[in-house]
Design a protein around this motif. Structure first.
Motif, PDB file in Angstrom:
ATOM      1  N   SER A   8       0.869  -1.174   0.000  1.00  0.00           N
ATOM      2  CA  SER A   8       0.000   0.000   0.000  1.00  0.00           C
ATOM      3  C   SER A   8       0.909   1.227   0.000  1.00  0.00           C
ATOM      4  N   PRO A   9       0.385   2.407  -0.362  1.00  0.00           N
ATOM      5  CA  PRO A   9       1.225   3.604  -0.427  1.00  0.00           C
ATOM      6  C   PRO A   9       1.922   3.947   0.890  1.00  0.00           C
ATOM      7  N   GLU A  10       1.263   3.698   2.008  1.00  0.00           N
ATOM      8  CA  GLU A  10       1.872   4.045   3.299  1.00  0.00           C
ATOM      9  C   GLU A  10       2.763   2.927   3.840  1.00  0.00           C
ATOM     10  N   GLY A  11       2.756   1.772   3.178  1.00  0.00           N
ATOM     11  CA  GLY A  11       3.658   0.688   3.552  1.00  0.00           C
ATOM     12  C   GLY A  11       3.220  -0.172   4.724  1.00  0.00           C
ATOM     13  N   ARG A  12       2.009  -0.011   5.211  1.00  0.00           N
ATOM     14  CA  ARG A  12       1.536  -0.805   6.353  1.00  0.00           C
ATOM     15  C   ARG A  12       0.715  -2.019   5.942  1.00  0.00           C
ATOM     16  N   THR A  13       0.355  -2.083   4.662  1.00  0.00           N
ATOM     17  CA  THR A  13      -0.490  -3.156   4.162  1.00  0.00           C
ATOM     18  C   THR A  13       0.170  -3.777   2.939  1.00  0.00           C
ATOM     19  N   LEU A  14       0.001  -5.084   2.803  1.00  0.00           N
ATOM     20  CA  LEU A  14       0.486  -5.792   1.628  1.00  0.00           C
ATOM     21  C   LEU A  14      -0.701  -6.482   0.973  1.00  0.00           C
ATOM     22  N   TYR A  15      -0.760  -6.428  -0.356  1.00  0.00           N
ATOM     23  CA  TYR A  15      -1.800  -7.103  -1.119  1.00  0.00           C
ATOM     24  C   TYR A  15      -1.151  -8.227  -1.901  1.00  0.00           C
ATOM     25  N   SER A  16      -1.808  -9.379  -1.916  1.00  0.00           N
ATOM     26  CA  SER A  16      -1.337 -10.482  -2.755  1.00  0.00           C
ATOM     27  C   SER A  16      -2.547 -11.093  -3.445  1.00  0.00           C
ATOM     28  N   VAL A  17      -2.320 -11.598  -4.661  1.00  0.00           N
ATOM     29  CA  VAL A  17      -3.417 -12.207  -5.408  1.00  0.00           C
ATOM     30  C   VAL A  17      -2.961 -13.497  -6.063  1.00  0.00           C
ATOM     31  N   ASP A  18      -3.914 -14.414  -6.140  1.00  0.00           N
ATOM     32  CA  ASP A  18      -3.745 -15.597  -6.975  1.00  0.00           C
ATOM     33  C   ASP A  18      -4.833 -15.510  -8.044  1.00  0.00           C
ATOM     34  N   ASN A  19      -5.141 -16.573  -8.725  1.00  0.00           N
ATOM     35  CA  ASN A  19      -6.152 -16.497  -9.791  1.00  0.00           C
ATOM     36  C   ASN A  19      -7.578 -16.342  -9.284  1.00  0.00           C
ATOM     37  N   LYS A  20      -7.796 -16.510  -7.996  1.00  0.00           N
ATOM     38  CA  LYS A  20      -9.162 -16.461  -7.491  1.00  0.00           C
ATOM     39  C   LYS A  20      -9.386 -15.446  -6.379  1.00  0.00           C
ATOM     40  N   LYS A  21      -8.394 -15.204  -5.531  1.00  0.00           N
ATOM     41  CA  LYS A  21      -8.602 -14.358  -4.356  1.00  0.00           C
ATOM     42  C   LYS A  21      -7.519 -13.301  -4.198  1.00  0.00           C
ATOM     43  N   MET A  22      -7.937 -12.196  -3.549  1.00  0.00           N
ATOM     44  CA  MET A  22      -7.000 -11.180  -3.096  1.00  0.00           C
ATOM     45  C   MET A  22      -6.901 -11.304  -1.580  1.00  0.00           C
ATOM     46  N   PHE A  23      -5.688 -11.195  -1.086  1.00  0.00           N
ATOM     47  CA  PHE A  23      -5.442 -11.235   0.349  1.00  0.00           C
ATOM     48  C   PHE A  23      -4.865  -9.895   0.766  1.00  0.00           C
ATOM     49  N   VAL A  24      -5.372  -9.356   1.887  1.00  0.00           N
ATOM     50  CA  VAL A  24      -4.906  -8.089   2.434  1.00  0.00           C
ATOM     51  C   VAL A  24      -4.235  -8.405   3.765  1.00  0.00           C
ATOM     52  N   TRP A  25      -2.955  -8.019   3.892  1.00  0.00           N
ATOM     53  CA  TRP A  25      -2.136  -8.366   5.060  1.00  0.00           C
ATOM     54  C   TRP A  25      -1.744  -7.118   5.845  1.00  0.00           C
ATOM     55  N   ASP A  26      -1.829  -7.200   7.162  1.00  0.00           N
ATOM     56  CA  ASP A  26      -1.361  -6.143   8.054  1.00  0.00           C
ATOM     57  C   ASP A  26       0.122  -6.395   8.307  1.00  0.00           C
ATOM     58  N   LEU A  27       0.984  -5.475   7.874  1.00  0.00           N
ATOM     59  CA  LEU A  27       2.420  -5.690   8.016  1.00  0.00           C
ATOM     60  C   LEU A  27       2.959  -5.335   9.386  1.00  0.00           C
ATOM     61  N   THR A  28       2.127  -4.703  10.243  1.00  0.00           N
ATOM     62  CA  THR A  28       2.588  -4.447  11.606  1.00  0.00           C
ATOM     63  C   THR A  28       2.448  -5.695  12.476  1.00  0.00           C
ATOM     64  N   THR A  29       1.469  -6.545  12.160  1.00  0.00           N
ATOM     65  CA  THR A  29       1.247  -7.779  12.937  1.00  0.00           C
ATOM     66  C   THR A  29       1.506  -9.039  12.116  1.00  0.00           C
TER      67      THR A  29
END
Length: 140
Positions: A8-29
């Protein structure tokens, strides 16, 4: 398998995708915040909106479709079609986030006005055979 990842622009979140789902990750935890279905077919690219106040991610959808997702809600905001005759190979948001550019295997690049949710400008047939992810940024 994981196909694309982006901060994410602020660097606290990471997005990952496969062919079916998007996952949103909290990078602080280092824990998943949410995941949601992003479509059917092969996903070729993903781009994150540059403004952290507007948490949107664009993905390539089936048959040349560009999809913009609200990642807070896990909902599709818009599907943009009509700019390409073949599948998409790359996408990128403009620095101000008002538009997104898409490249296709049909040797075209299209700039989409997200506010109007329609094609704003179409650049045709003046590219190499087709552009892949990293080459798109060099075009502009």
């Amino acid at each position: 398998p994981i196909l694309r990842v982006a901060y994410s622009p602020e660097g606290r979140t990471l997005y990952s995708v496969d062919n079916k789902k998007m996952f949103v990750w909290d990078l602080t935890t280092f824990t998943p915040l949410r995941n949601f279905r992003v479509g059917i077919g092969t996903l070729c690219d993903m781009a994150v909106h540059p403004d952290a106040r507007f948490p949107a991610v664009a993905t390539t959808g089936p048959r040349g479709m560009l999809q913009v997702w609200d990642v807070r809600k896990g909902k599709l905001k818009s599907s943009l079609v009509g700019g390409h005759r073949s599948s998409l190979t790359a996408i990128a948001f403009s620095p101000d986030g008002d538009s997104v550019v898409s490249a296709s295997k049909d040797n075209t690049a299209s700039i989409w006005d997200l506010k109007a949710l329609m094609e704003q400008n179409h650049v045709a047939d003046n590219h190499p055979r087709y552009m892949e992810g990293g080459d798109l940024l060099n075009f502009w």
